[in-house]
Enzyme design. Sequence first.
Site, mmCIF file in Angstrom:
data_model
loop_
_atom_site.group_PDB
_atom_site.id
_atom_site.type_symbol
_atom_site.label_atom_id
_atom_site.label_comp_id
_atom_site.label_asym_id
_atom_site.label_seq_id
_atom_site.Cartn_x
_atom_site.Cartn_y
_atom_site.Cartn_z
ATOM 1 N N ARG A 123 -15.986 -1.528 -12.621
ATOM 2 C CA ARG A 123 -17.050 -2.498 -12.860
ATOM 3 C C ARG A 123 -17.108 -2.809 -14.348
ATOM 4 O O ARG A 123 -17.300 -1.891 -15.156
ATOM 5 C CB ARG A 123 -18.410 -1.923 -12.416
ATOM 6 C CG ARG A 123 -18.465 -1.525 -10.942
ATOM 7 C CD ARG A 123 -18.485 -2.743 -10.047
ATOM 8 N NE ARG A 123 -18.563 -2.372 -8.643
ATOM 9 C CZ ARG A 123 -17.515 -2.213 -7.850
ATOM 10 N NH1 ARG A 123 -16.296 -2.359 -8.339
ATOM 11 N NH2 ARG A 123 -17.656 -1.903 -6.584
ATOM 12 N N LYS B 299 -4.974 -7.136 -3.794
ATOM 13 C CA LYS B 299 -4.990 -6.054 -2.812
ATOM 14 C C LYS B 299 -5.486 -6.579 -1.474
ATOM 15 O O LYS B 299 -6.495 -7.286 -1.409
ATOM 16 C CB LYS B 299 -5.897 -4.913 -3.284
ATOM 17 C CG LYS B 299 -5.952 -3.724 -2.319
ATOM 18 C CD LYS B 299 -6.800 -2.592 -2.871
ATOM 19 C CE LYS B 299 -8.284 -2.824 -2.720
ATOM 20 N NZ LYS B 299 -8.732 -2.714 -1.290
ATOM 21 N N ILE C 132 1.285 11.214 12.166
ATOM 22 C CA ILE C 132 2.418 12.135 12.161
ATOM 23 C C ILE C 132 3.539 11.549 11.294
ATOM 24 O O ILE C 132 3.603 10.338 11.086
ATOM 25 C CB ILE C 132 2.911 12.430 13.592
ATOM 26 C CG1 ILE C 132 3.421 11.154 14.267
ATOM 27 C CG2 ILE C 132 1.806 13.085 14.418
ATOM 28 C CD1 ILE C 132 4.075 11.406 15.614
ATOM 29 N N THR D 234 -13.207 7.315 -3.267
ATOM 30 C CA THR D 234 -14.133 7.239 -4.394
ATOM 31 C C THR D 234 -15.595 7.223 -3.961
ATOM 32 O O THR D 234 -16.483 7.442 -4.783
ATOM 33 C CB THR D 234 -13.859 5.993 -5.252
ATOM 34 O OG1 THR D 234 -13.909 4.831 -4.429
ATOM 35 C CG2 THR D 234 -12.495 6.092 -5.918
ATOM 36 N N LYS E 124 -3.803 2.900 3.777
ATOM 37 C CA LYS E 124 -4.074 4.346 3.789
ATOM 38 C C LYS E 124 -3.552 5.008 5.069
ATOM 39 O O LYS E 124 -4.289 5.666 5.798
ATOM 40 C CB LYS E 124 -5.566 4.607 3.625
ATOM 41 C CG LYS E 124 -6.193 4.021 2.371
ATOM 42 C CD LYS E 124 -7.672 4.366 2.293
ATOM 43 C CE LYS E 124 -8.330 3.782 1.059
ATOM 44 N NZ LYS E 124 -8.484 2.296 1.150
#
Length: 236
Positions: A183, A36, A69, A122, A65
């Site tokens: 984790r 990522k 518009i 989160t 993220k």
Amino acid sequence: MSPDLDTPLIIALDYPRLDQALAMAERLDPSRCRVKVGKELFTRTGPRVLEALHGLGFEVFLDLKFHDIPNTVAGAVEAAADHGVWMVNVHAGGGRRMMEAARERLERRRLGTHLIAVTVLTSMERDDLIEVGVEAEPLSQVERLARLAQQSGMAGVVCSAQEAAALRATCGDDFLKVTPGIRPRASSADDQRRTLTPGEAMAAGSTHLVVGRPVTQAPDPMAALATIERELAEPS
């Protein structure tokens, strides 16, 4: 993008510099995990990091993220897909028209990048939501946004492990549930509040797991990844 990569594990390359990210990537096996790339690394390096990671054989989740518009987000998602990323995300809070515009752009171009939506970050708890004007409990808000994302044609959502079971009931098994804040046993919770172990998350309904420091800060990252793989293989 390989359709044959059979792993739920995504390793977060949360580094500020390209050389640091690539040094870690070179210690990982692209047949056993995806990676990522987030905002800081991409903003500092630009598409070079994607090209380099693809060159090492990795499928990449570009975690930017997008929230703007509809036409702007559609263009950004298209640009990400043109770079060959495996997955990219938008904020479900941007609304139905924004998500539909992004999905329609990918469909029109026949681009195979997975498009998912962020529900509630989160790190956010009840008090955090109230401060930004959302009176709903976190789970209720996640479910609301996940339903909207599914109706808008998203392939899945980012959600915490605790929410995965509810979303499996709400949105079905085929709707992707990408869970950060993972984790392994005996790891600290760091800065993400709603956390479970890898085995707990997959049993709850998560389809993909994002793991960062427990792997990237380990003396032997592949040994740490192997520990997670063994945990996932244990009977639930």
